[in-house]
Design an enzyme around this catalytic site. Structure first.
Site, mmCIF file in Angstrom:
data_model
loop_
_atom_site.group_PDB
_atom_site.id
_atom_site.type_symbol
_atom_site.label_atom_id
_atom_site.label_comp_id
_atom_site.label_asym_id
_atom_site.label_seq_id
_atom_site.Cartn_x
_atom_site.Cartn_y
_atom_site.Cartn_z
ATOM 1 N N GLY A 90 -17.390 -34.445 22.563
ATOM 2 C CA GLY A 90 -16.215 -33.617 22.324
ATOM 3 C C GLY A 90 -15.568 -33.997 21.010
ATOM 4 O O GLY A 90 -16.173 -34.654 20.154
ATOM 5 N N HIS A 91 -14.313 -33.592 20.861
ATOM 6 C CA HIS A 91 -13.574 -33.834 19.618
ATOM 7 C C HIS A 91 -12.495 -34.887 19.775
ATOM 8 O O HIS A 91 -11.658 -35.050 18.894
ATOM 9 C CB HIS A 91 -12.968 -32.536 19.100
ATOM 10 C CG HIS A 91 -13.980 -31.508 18.688
ATOM 11 N ND1 HIS A 91 -13.633 -30.280 18.154
ATOM 12 C CD2 HIS A 91 -15.335 -31.518 18.736
ATOM 13 C CE1 HIS A 91 -14.732 -29.588 17.903
ATOM 14 N NE2 HIS A 91 -15.774 -30.310 18.248
#
Length: 411
Positions: A251-252
């Protein structure tokens, strides 16, 4: 009565009461209300028949009831179109949804007239448990998403959105493959979510794990999140938010922001992200604000502490020139004022040579940014570096990297 007879009587009463309580789901702090099952109202649970009407009839009956009310969603697959479960439920003191099945979102985007699949609105005392799953079936829609490419876009439906809720507890929910965000918490008070599992492919666009906005008293804990965007995103207007014990990746990362995009945005105060592990993400802990903010706002009293990074790009980052697109127009500085930002006991490995980036607004430089007990190494074993702009960070304890040896190049 003889003492021995009293003991036998007491034992009999205890056994009888316990059996009755287990059979009838009696709650010790008050009499249980009615129980409503979606099957009673016609749900087929075959994964093919649209069960939307059955779910809505079940909700309406439960909301019109009184006391502590329960909705049962037994095991099975339930195909559902967009639904809004609205309050208030004036005579209901607590509404518990025991969800043990799998909810499947319709793949027909023509059925969705707004940006949400399952919406809970204006309810007090909602509880969701049971360990069930919501499946957004997003793979069929991700190629229709343009929000990761342009600023003005039509968002796809969020899987589960809570709006204007009060005193909500969500426990043990699994969400897979949303069309857009897994969950959104908007304008809520006293919202708690624990033991969440939120998953989507790493390349799925805008599949944030949980987005929080305009809310007070939010707690997210014991969550496993691997997705295609931020594991957690904390937007504008939030106060007193605690994120803890999150396993994030892919993810980020765990993000505050983006902030400063819209004219109606409000201040952010009192955010804590702690006791978490981030693995193989594009960012670690991040604050991001748009350049050229339309209004001036404040983000203050923000703490990131006790976080382990493993092969994370940009483990610590403040980005006040945020623009995920090729062209965002004006390069005027962000008007979001950051202050009292604390990074404490963050350790592990960075996938990028610059492990810490503090790029603050040239119009409103960051105030009181503190780094304490930071131990980050570049993944190849060499020393990582720290890049700074428009900030004078304060260091304490053992900090590596410690000096702003890598100035940020002008765009």
């Amino acid at each position: 009565m003889a003492p021995q007879s009293l003991k036998v009587l007491a034992l009999f009463v205890c056994i009888s009461w316990c059996a009755f309580a287990e059979a009838g789901d009696v709650e010790m702090d008050g009499a249980a209300g009615a129980t409503f099952s979606v099957g009673t109202y016609g749900a087929r649970a075959d994964g093919k028949t649209d069960d939307s009407n059955a779910f809505m009839k079940t909700w309406q009956a439960a909301c019109a009831s009184s006391g502590k009310v329960k909705i049962q969603i037994p095991g099975g697959k339930y195909l559902l179109g967009p639904l809004t479960f609205s309050g208030p439920c004036p005579k209901v003191t607590m509404l518990t949804i025991v969800h043990k099945g799998t909810l499947l979102a319709s793949t027909n985007l023509g059925k969705f007239k707004s940006d949400v699949w399952l919406e809970f609105y204006g309810v007090k005392g909602l509880r969701i448990s049971g360990g069930g799953t919501v499946d957004g079936q997003g793979a069929a829609a991700w190629d229709k998403n343009s929000c990761h490419k342009m600023k003005n876009c039509q968002a796809l439906p969020v899987s589960v959105k809570f709006i204007g809720m009060n005193d909500t507890i969500v426990r043990g929910l699994t969400s897979v493959n949303p069309k857009f965000f897994h969950m959104a918490v908007i304008d809520c008070q006293r919202f708690t979510a624990t033991d969440l599992t939120l998953t989507a492919p790493e390349d799925s666009p805008n599949t944030d794990g949980c987005h929080i906005e305009g809310s007070t008293g939010v707690e997210i804990s014991r969550a496993k999140i691997g997705t295609g965007d931020d594991c957690i995103s904390i937007g504008h207007g939030n106060t007193d938010v605690l994120i803890s014990s999150v396993e994030c990746g892919p993810g980020h990362g765990l993000s505050i922001g983006s902030l400063g995009k819209y004219k109606y945005e409000k201040d952010v105060k009192g955010l804590i992200i702690r006791d978490s592990k981030i693995t193989s993400t594009q960012n670690g802990v991040r604050i991001k604000t748009w350049e050229n903010s339309p209004v001036s706002t404040i983000a203050t009293n923000i703490t990131f502490e006790n976080i382990i990074m493993s092969n994370v790009s940009n483990p610590i980052i403040i980005d006040q020139t945020y623009c995920p697109f090729k062209n965002c127009g004006s390069k005027d500085p962000s008007k979001v004022k950051l202050s009292n930002i604390h990074f404490t006991n963050i350790r592990g490995t960075s996938a990028t040579p610059v492990a810490v980036t503090l790029e603050c607004s040239k119009g409103y430089p960051c105030q009181n940014v503190n780094l304490k007990d930071i131990q980050l190494k570049y993944i190849n074993g060499s020393d990582a570096t720290l890049a700074c702009a428009n900030v004078s960070p304060q260091f304490s304890g053992t900090v590596n990297p410690k000096k702003c040896t890598a100035p940020i190049a002008a765009a």
